[in-house]
Design an enzyme around this catalytic site. Sequence first.
Site, PDB file in Angstrom:
ATOM      1  N   HIS A  15      37.208 -51.267  51.327  1.00 31.56           N
ATOM      2  CA  HIS A  15      35.900 -51.666  50.811  1.00 31.56           C
ATOM      3  C   HIS A  15      35.211 -52.529  51.852  1.00 31.56           C
ATOM      4  O   HIS A  15      35.799 -52.930  52.852  1.00 31.56           O
ATOM      5  CB  HIS A  15      36.023 -52.389  49.463  1.00 31.56           C
ATOM      6  CG  HIS A  15      36.514 -53.803  49.535  1.00 31.56           C
ATOM      7  ND1 HIS A  15      36.188 -54.742  48.592  1.00 31.56           N
ATOM      8  CD2 HIS A  15      37.287 -54.449  50.433  1.00 31.56           C
ATOM      9  CE1 HIS A  15      36.749 -55.902  48.895  1.00 31.56           C
ATOM     10  NE2 HIS A  15      37.429 -55.742  50.006  1.00 31.56           N
ATOM     11  N   CYS A  26      34.091 -59.968  55.669  1.00 37.78           N
ATOM     12  CA  CYS A  26      34.161 -58.972  54.602  1.00 37.78           C
ATOM     13  C   CYS A  26      32.982 -58.003  54.614  1.00 37.78           C
ATOM     14  O   CYS A  26      32.948 -57.066  53.826  1.00 37.78           O
ATOM     15  CB  CYS A  26      34.264 -59.656  53.245  1.00 37.78           C
ATOM     16  SG  CYS A  26      35.826 -60.544  53.036  1.00 37.78           S
ATOM     17  N   HIS A  30      37.257 -52.872  55.453  1.00 38.48           N
ATOM     18  CA  HIS A  30      38.654 -53.282  55.606  1.00 38.48           C
ATOM     19  C   HIS A  30      39.409 -52.828  54.359  1.00 38.48           C
ATOM     20  O   HIS A  30      38.804 -52.369  53.394  1.00 38.48           O
ATOM     21  CB  HIS A  30      38.762 -54.806  55.804  1.00 38.48           C
ATOM     22  CG  HIS A  30      38.210 -55.599  54.666  1.00 38.48           C
ATOM     23  ND1 HIS A  30      36.839 -55.770  54.446  1.00 38.48           N
ATOM     24  CD2 HIS A  30      38.824 -56.256  53.652  1.00 38.48           C
ATOM     25  CE1 HIS A  30      36.649 -56.512  53.364  1.00 38.48           C
ATOM     26  NE2 HIS A  30      37.845 -56.816  52.866  1.00 38.48           N
ATOM     27  N   HIS A  32      42.859 -53.209  51.474  1.00 39.74           N
ATOM     28  CA  HIS A  32      43.778 -54.090  50.752  1.00 39.74           C
ATOM     29  C   HIS A  32      44.852 -53.258  50.066  1.00 39.74           C
ATOM     30  O   HIS A  32      44.625 -52.097  49.712  1.00 39.74           O
ATOM     31  CB  HIS A  32      43.044 -54.896  49.672  1.00 39.74           C
ATOM     32  CG  HIS A  32      42.073 -55.882  50.194  1.00 39.74           C
ATOM     33  ND1 HIS A  32      42.440 -57.041  50.823  1.00 39.74           N
ATOM     34  CD2 HIS A  32      40.716 -55.879  50.172  1.00 39.74           C
ATOM     35  CE1 HIS A  32      41.364 -57.715  51.162  1.00 39.74           C
ATOM     36  NE2 HIS A  32      40.293 -57.033  50.786  1.00 39.74           N
ATOM     37  N   HIS A  70      43.534 -44.939  47.788  1.00 45.14           N
ATOM     38  CA  HIS A  70      43.124 -44.355  49.068  1.00 45.14           C
ATOM     39  C   HIS A  70      41.673 -43.887  49.052  1.00 45.14           C
ATOM     40  O   HIS A  70      41.348 -42.823  49.561  1.00 45.14           O
ATOM     41  CB  HIS A  70      44.087 -43.243  49.506  1.00 45.14           C
ATOM     42  CG  HIS A  70      45.375 -43.793  50.007  1.00 45.14           C
ATOM     43  ND1 HIS A  70      46.372 -44.202  49.153  1.00 45.14           N
ATOM     44  CD2 HIS A  70      45.818 -44.045  51.262  1.00 45.14           C
ATOM     45  CE1 HIS A  70      47.387 -44.659  49.858  1.00 45.14           C
ATOM     46  NE2 HIS A  70      47.075 -44.580  51.150  1.00 45.14           N
ATOM     47  N   GLU A 109      43.768 -58.821  45.557  1.00 46.28           N
ATOM     48  CA  GLU A 109      43.591 -58.159  46.852  1.00 46.28           C
ATOM     49  C   GLU A 109      44.726 -58.520  47.799  1.00 46.28           C
ATOM     50  O   GLU A 109      45.055 -57.758  48.696  1.00 46.28           O
ATOM     51  CB  GLU A 109      42.270 -58.589  47.488  1.00 46.28           C
ATOM     52  CG  GLU A 109      41.048 -58.109  46.771  1.00 46.28           C
ATOM     53  CD  GLU A 109      39.770 -58.534  47.469  1.00 46.28           C
ATOM     54  OE1 GLU A 109      39.821 -59.348  48.432  1.00 46.28           O
ATOM     55  OE2 GLU A 109      38.699 -58.057  47.058  1.00 46.28           O
TER      56      GLU A 109
END
Length: 119
Positions: A15, A26, A30, A32, A70, A109
């Site tokens: 996200h 952010c 990236h 998580h 994914h 996260e």
Amino acid sequence: MRTRLGLDYHFEAAHFLPNVADGHKCKRMHGHSYTVVVTVEGEVDPAMGWVIDFGDIDVVVGPVIAGLDHRLLNELPGLANPTSELLAAWLWNTIKPALPILAEISVSETPASRCVVRG
């Protein structure tokens, strides 16, 4: 007897947060390793000895989590700005209609951070 049951789910997703300031880490895409804990609450059925079968929770929640795995969360309807808070609310609104005894959704996260939504 009233009890709470929790079931843990895990998924990997990417996200980015489009509304943060330029230069914020952010803002870039990236990923998580998310953990979601789904908690239900209800009265223990005297005959069965449980509130609900864990498998019945999984029938509702499993496909929702599979739909996040994914993926780029920003591409999903309702998740254009997928903060932990908005993801937790999205999960709540998606799961609650099919699981009326839903009491809490926790989204992590990282192992050290989480957001909790309670009904």
